[in-house]
Design a protein around this motif. Structure first.
Motif, PDB file in Angstrom:
ATOM      1  N   PHE A  29       0.830  -1.199   0.000  1.00 37.39           N
ATOM      2  CA  PHE A  29       0.000   0.000   0.000  1.00 37.39           C
ATOM      3  C   PHE A  29       0.870   1.257   0.000  1.00 37.39           C
ATOM      4  O   PHE A  29       0.610   2.200  -0.754  1.00 37.39           O
ATOM      5  N   VAL A  30       1.884   1.291   0.836  1.00 36.71           N
ATOM      6  CA  VAL A  30       2.780   2.457   0.895  1.00 36.71           C
ATOM      7  C   VAL A  30       3.444   2.672  -0.465  1.00 36.71           C
ATOM      8  O   VAL A  30       3.591   3.814  -0.911  1.00 36.71           O
ATOM      9  N   ASP A  31       3.810   1.603  -1.146  1.00 34.58           N
ATOM     10  CA  ASP A  31       4.387   1.736  -2.490  1.00 34.58           C
ATOM     11  C   ASP A  31       3.388   2.383  -3.454  1.00 34.58           C
ATOM     12  O   ASP A  31       3.753   3.260  -4.235  1.00 34.58           O
ATOM     13  N   ARG A  32       2.126   1.951  -3.401  1.00 31.13           N
ATOM     14  CA  ARG A  32       1.099   2.551  -4.269  1.00 31.13           C
ATOM     15  C   ARG A  32       0.889   4.023  -3.913  1.00 31.13           C
ATOM     16  O   ARG A  32       0.753   4.881  -4.794  1.00 31.13           O
ATOM     17  N   LEU A  33       0.897   4.314  -2.626  1.00 30.45           N
ATOM     18  CA  LEU A  33       0.728   5.686  -2.170  1.00 30.45           C
ATOM     19  C   LEU A  33       1.894   6.560  -2.627  1.00 30.45           C
ATOM     20  O   LEU A  33       1.701   7.706  -3.032  1.00 30.45           O
ATOM     21  N   ALA A  34       3.088   6.009  -2.606  1.00 26.85           N
ATOM     22  CA  ALA A  34       4.263   6.758  -3.076  1.00 26.85           C
ATOM     23  C   ALA A  34       4.125   7.108  -4.550  1.00 26.85           C
ATOM     24  O   ALA A  34       4.484   8.219  -4.966  1.00 26.85           O
ATOM     25  N   GLU A  35       3.597   6.201  -5.350  1.00 27.04           N
ATOM     26  CA  GLU A  35       3.373   6.478  -6.779  1.00 27.04           C
ATOM     27  C   GLU A  35       2.367   7.612  -6.951  1.00 27.04           C
ATOM     28  O   GLU A  35       2.569   8.513  -7.778  1.00 27.04           O
ATOM     29  N   LEU A  36       1.277   7.571  -6.185  1.00 24.76           N
ATOM     30  CA  LEU A  36       0.283   8.644  -6.243  1.00 24.76           C
ATOM     31  C   LEU A  36       0.926   9.977  -5.862  1.00 24.76           C
ATOM     32  O   LEU A  36       0.745  10.984  -6.546  1.00 24.76           O
ATOM     33  N   ALA A  37       1.661   9.989  -4.784  1.00 28.11           N
ATOM     34  CA  ALA A  37       2.291  11.223  -4.304  1.00 28.11           C
ATOM     35  C   ALA A  37       3.257  11.786  -5.331  1.00 28.11           C
ATOM     36  O   ALA A  37       3.279  12.991  -5.591  1.00 28.11           O
ATOM     37  N   GLU A  38       4.057  10.931  -5.924  1.00 31.26           N
ATOM     38  CA  GLU A  38       5.013  11.383  -6.933  1.00 31.26           C
ATOM     39  C   GLU A  38       4.297  11.950  -8.151  1.00 31.26           C
ATOM     40  O   GLU A  38       4.688  12.988  -8.681  1.00 31.26           O
ATOM     41  N   SER A  39       3.234  11.283  -8.586  1.00 31.14           N
ATOM     42  CA  SER A  39       2.509  11.763  -9.773  1.00 31.14           C
ATOM     43  C   SER A  39       1.834  13.104  -9.508  1.00 31.14           C
ATOM     44  O   SER A  39       1.673  13.911 -10.417  1.00 31.14           O
ATOM     45  N   ALA A  40       1.452  13.358  -8.249  1.00 34.57           N
ATOM     46  CA  ALA A  40       0.801  14.616  -7.889  1.00 34.57           C
ATOM     47  C   ALA A  40       1.813  15.674  -7.431  1.00 34.57           C
ATOM     48  O   ALA A  40       1.443  16.825  -7.223  1.00 34.57           O
TER      49      ALA A  40
END
Length: 80
Positions: A29-40
Motif C-alpha cells: 500500500f505504501v508503495d502505491r501511495l508513493a506512486e500517487l504522491a510522486e505523480s501529484a
C-alpha cells in the motif's frame, strides 16, 4: 474543503489510520501511495508499523489543509 469519510482533521492535517492483513500488504500500500504522491508532486507524511499505516496529508507551504489534500486523501482511499 471537505473531509473525506474515514479521515479526521488532526493538528493541521487530514489523517487516517489503516490496518492491513500483513506487513507485506502494508508495504505494498505504501508503495502505491508513493506512486500517487510522486505523480501529484505532493507528499504525505507516512508512518508504517507492522500492519498499521498512518497517512497525513497537509500543505506545509499553505499552513494546513487545502482542497488538494482533501482530493489526495480521497484518492488514497482508492488505493486500499
Amino acid at each position: 474543503m471537505s473531509v473525506p469519510e474515514g479521515w479526521r482533521e488532526n493538528d493541521g492535517a487530514l489523517e487516517r489510520e489503516l490496518t492491513f492483513e500483513s506487513f507485506r500488504e502494508a508495504v505494498a500500500f505504501v508503495d502505491r501511495l508513493a506512486e500517487l504522491a510522486e505523480s501529484a508532486n505532493h507528499h504525505p507524511d507516512i508512518s508504517l508499523s507492522y500492519k498499521r499505516v498512518i497517512v497525513r496529508w497537509t500543505s506545509h507551504s499553505d499552513g494546513g489543509i487545502t482542497d488538494r489534500d482533501s482530493e489526495l486523501a480521497a484518492r488514497t482511499d482508492d488505493l486500499v
